[in-house]
Enzyme design. Structure first.
Site: not given
Ligand code: SF4
Length: 349
Positions: A37, A120, A138
């Protein structure tokens, strides 16, 4: 059937195989989820693949990454851009290894307290690594939701509305698979241009499709123009071909990375004569034809390149903090892409 169950059915048949993704039905490794990520922020899946494999091979655990010298991490990261992320990555690994016993925390507050983890990323880790009912929105998910609900408010104003819709859709079961299904749908079906609505599992419910708006959404407020900064980069080569590098300050753009010396990067026309006064040593600097161009988040950069050969007398006058590196060892250094372009330009000229 709910949106989520349609999407999960589709995911079970069409899920992408990704280097960081656990096989179907197996629990995810939080270290891999977190690493991927962070790497995927502002970088494409295609680019991240090789970097991810190299990192995992070299540092298979968060403890191994925490114990690595920062220069090695920056060097392995070189080319992915946004180097503050690499510094935060290393700092985060050290906190997880040192203060959390090597296990990523599972709750949002503790995750948000870690370096480099924003809303996020915290949601993505909670959903994918721990199967918690968290909504990770996202750019891909934003697009899917804006279309599914035909949200015409331009981004970024539409963000809150999109997040509210997205949060309501997260199912009670299989939240991790659902998060990855949304990402896959945005990346492979509900793509920015020419969405493939005819094969979309959400087609029947999609308002943008019914209204013929799919390709126009999400709308975006016009972006401010990026300014262009200019400077003169100095490539000083020794007789054996080694090139002079220096380290950038730890804080700020490309913090702690290596670079060839250059004049300050400023907006406006470059005055090459004046810029030559910034050279690391007096020498017969030759300004090469052509420019090296690179775009950062907030500005474009145009660098002219000056080249000179070092003599023993000049070497004696070099500033502290500089070092020499031969071309074949450049890959071991934490050189940002723009500096690789500058060196390539000087070497081929
Ligand atoms: Fe996107 Fe088309 Fe699916 Fe709507 S139907 S979510 S626009 S791919």
């Amino acid at each position: 059937m709910t949106h989520a169950s349609r999407l999960l059915d589709w995911y079970d048949r069409h899920r992408r195989t990704l280097p960081w993704r656990a096989p179907a039905g197996e629990p995810a490794d939080p270290y891999r989820v977190w690493l991927s990520e962070i790497m995927l922020q502002q970088t494409t899946v295609a680019t991240v693949g090789d970097y991810f494999r190299r990192f995992i091979e070299r540092w298979p655990t968060v403890e191994a990454l925490a114990a690595a010298p920062i220069d090695e991490v920056l060097s392995a990261w070189a080319g992915l851009g946004y180097y503050a992320r690499a510094r935060n990555l290393h700092a985060c690994a050290q906190v997880v290894a040192g203060q959390h016993g090597g296990s990523f925390p599972t709750d949002e507050t503790a995750l948000l307290a870690l370096p480099g983890i924003g809303r996020y990323t915290a949601a993505a880790i909670r959903a994918i690594a721990f199967d918690q009912r968290a909504s990770a929105v996202d750019g891909n998910v934003e697009r899917v939701i804006a279309r599914l609900f035909a949200i015409e408010t331009p981004l970024p104003d539409a963000k809150v509305e999109i997040q509210e819709h997205a949060a309501r859709l997260v199912p009670q079961q299989r939240a991790g698979d659902y998060a990855q299904a949304m990402m896959d749908l945005g990346a492979t079906v509900c793509v920015p241009k020419s969405p493939r609505c005819v094969i979309c599992p959400l087609m029947a419910a999609c308002r943008a499709r019914k209204l013929g708006l799919a390709e126009d959404l999400p709308r975006r407020a016009p972006k401010a123009e990026r300014p262009t900064r200019r400077g003169l980069a100095f490539v000083l080569a020794r007789k054996d071909g080694a090139i002079l590098l220096r380290k950038r300050p730890t804080k700020g753009l490309l913090g702690g990375m290596d670079e060839v010396p250059s004049s300050p990067w400023r907006e406006g026309k470059l005055n090459a004569e004046k810029a030559l006064a910034e050279a690391p040593v007096p020498a017969r600097w030759q300004i090469l034809d052509g420019l090296v161009r690179h775009t950062f988040t907030h500005f474009h950069l145009e660098l002219a390149v000056a080249r000179a050969t070092a003599t023993t007398e000049r070497l004696a006058r070099l500033a502290p903090g500089t070092s020499w590196c031969t071309i074949d060892r450049m890959t071991e250094r934490a050189l940002p892409t723009v500096m690789r372009k500058v060196i390539a330009h000087a070497v081929k000229a």
